[in-house]
Design a protein around this motif. Sequence first.
Motif: not given
Length: 587
Positions: A424-441
């Motif tokens: 669960h912690v790994f999934e939360q960290l991964l999703v947060a980083s993915l959202e950050k990537f989409l915004r940066k893109e």
Amino acid sequence: MFSQMDLFAGALVIVSIIILVALFSIQRFGTGKVGFMFAPVLALWFFSLGSIGLYNLVKYDISVVRAFNPIYIYLFFKKNGKDAWSALGGCVLCITGAEAMFADLGHFSVKAIQIAFTLVVFPCLLLAYMGQAAYLMKYPDSANRIFYDSVPDSLFWPVFVLAALAAMIASQAMISATFSCIKQAMALGCFPRLKIIHTSRKRMGQIYIPVINWFLMIMCVVVVSIFQSTTDIANAYGIAEVGVMLVSSTLVTIVMLLIWQTNLLLVLCFPLVFGSVELLYMSAVLSKIAEGGWLPLAFASVFLCVMYIWNYGSVLKYRSEVREKISMDFLLDLGSTLGTVRVPGIGLLYNELVQGIPSIFGQFLLSLPAIHSTIVFVCIKYVPVPMVRLEERFLFRRVGPKDYHMFRCVTRYGYKDVRKEDHHVFEQLLVASLEKFLRKEAQDLALERNLLESDLDSVSVASRDPEASGSYGTEELKIPLMHERRFDESGTSASEETTSALPSSVMALDEDPSLEYELSALREAIDSGFTYLLAHGDVRAKKKSFFLKKLVINYFYAFLRRNCRAGAANMSVPHMNILQVGMTYMV
């Protein structure tokens, strides 16, 4: 009839085995708890060594301090010749065990080890040996039992108990060091995956490896039962000790040359000074191979074979994955549906490729009736640094067009990082980083569009105003869009004017329709849950491979893969969230 000495030796072996079993049985409680119990005993032990040594030095012969003069080692060799060279093997035993402190860096801080060695271990050992030398000057016949004979009679039994406990503590240091070395070898891909239990919430390096613990216990019991003598065990330990010194000096020389880029003259002086001394010691201890010195060489050979076979097979498997990866043109021909049905959810496909689409993905498309709406190719890599900061853990990259919703994620760990978070912690960290990537893109795309529009506007203005300087627009374009400029006289910043002139896609990314749509699709996929897509791979050597390669890959490497810890177990993922497909890698 057994003599009294034989009965005593047998009883000593039995007691030693009982102590060993007890020592290895408490390892599961962790270094912190075990060290807390041992710390007072160890402090008292070193205090007694230094005190008794100082007492003997003052009482019997303080002139032994002249041994600090290096001329005496020359006179020693001149007088004794070959016997002096052979005695070097015994001299090595004076420092054995000290190197284990530096292998425990994952369990204790660097400064703690430096302070303990400099202010406690080294001076106490030096006083102890000087006191024994002073005692031998008066009682030379006590050479065989110098340690206990030099202890005052009133302190014999307390020191005897402390010595037994100190031997257990020394064994504890070696066990902890073994756990650390095995864990780092696993992180570098040089050892099969084993179950690692983290025994401390504060010290990340305090670990317990059950398989290695029980293996060491069995081997120690076997060695004590067979040798039944400290002489042969000491010979074995001497070769292991000097071997560690030689390897350490070689590696430090390589680090000085390639990483520190030290002056070449200093690099040559280091192995010349230290290496010559270590080779001299090695030549002395190698004469003890038949008297127990073969033991560490045999163990080293076995572990070297295991590590080489595992690394060799893993490299061949990775090369096979790179060679058979799916082309992007094939996926583009399938379309955004990937030739199947896309259902809400996030599929995390684990593989070892940092770029490209793994061939196992094709197996999932063929085997499953539907595939998840968001696919993330997760590649876990251990980098040669101790720890990776959390904000630098995940590196994302888009795979294919936007409507494919496929991403590449390289998850980086240092060799001292601990993967003890639950899924669960790994999934939360991964999703947060993915959202950050989409915004940066989205932000980068908006800035590129604005730069293009500014370029077109400057060209159109120049064409309408021929009297304007031709270099004016060029100079303006050289200034970064978000460059911080000095405030003018009215107190307004020119960068604020630039910001106000930017399009709405830059000013408010959340209002970007494409970004908002992709984020909403991602949130819908998160609500539907995560599925871990894993490959159950079988590695086989090609039929045309030579016999030795077939033997290593098809039998030895396959045996290690079957008996090592599976990737799903390392991730602590429930079985209901895992999908596996089989695949054979021909290497």
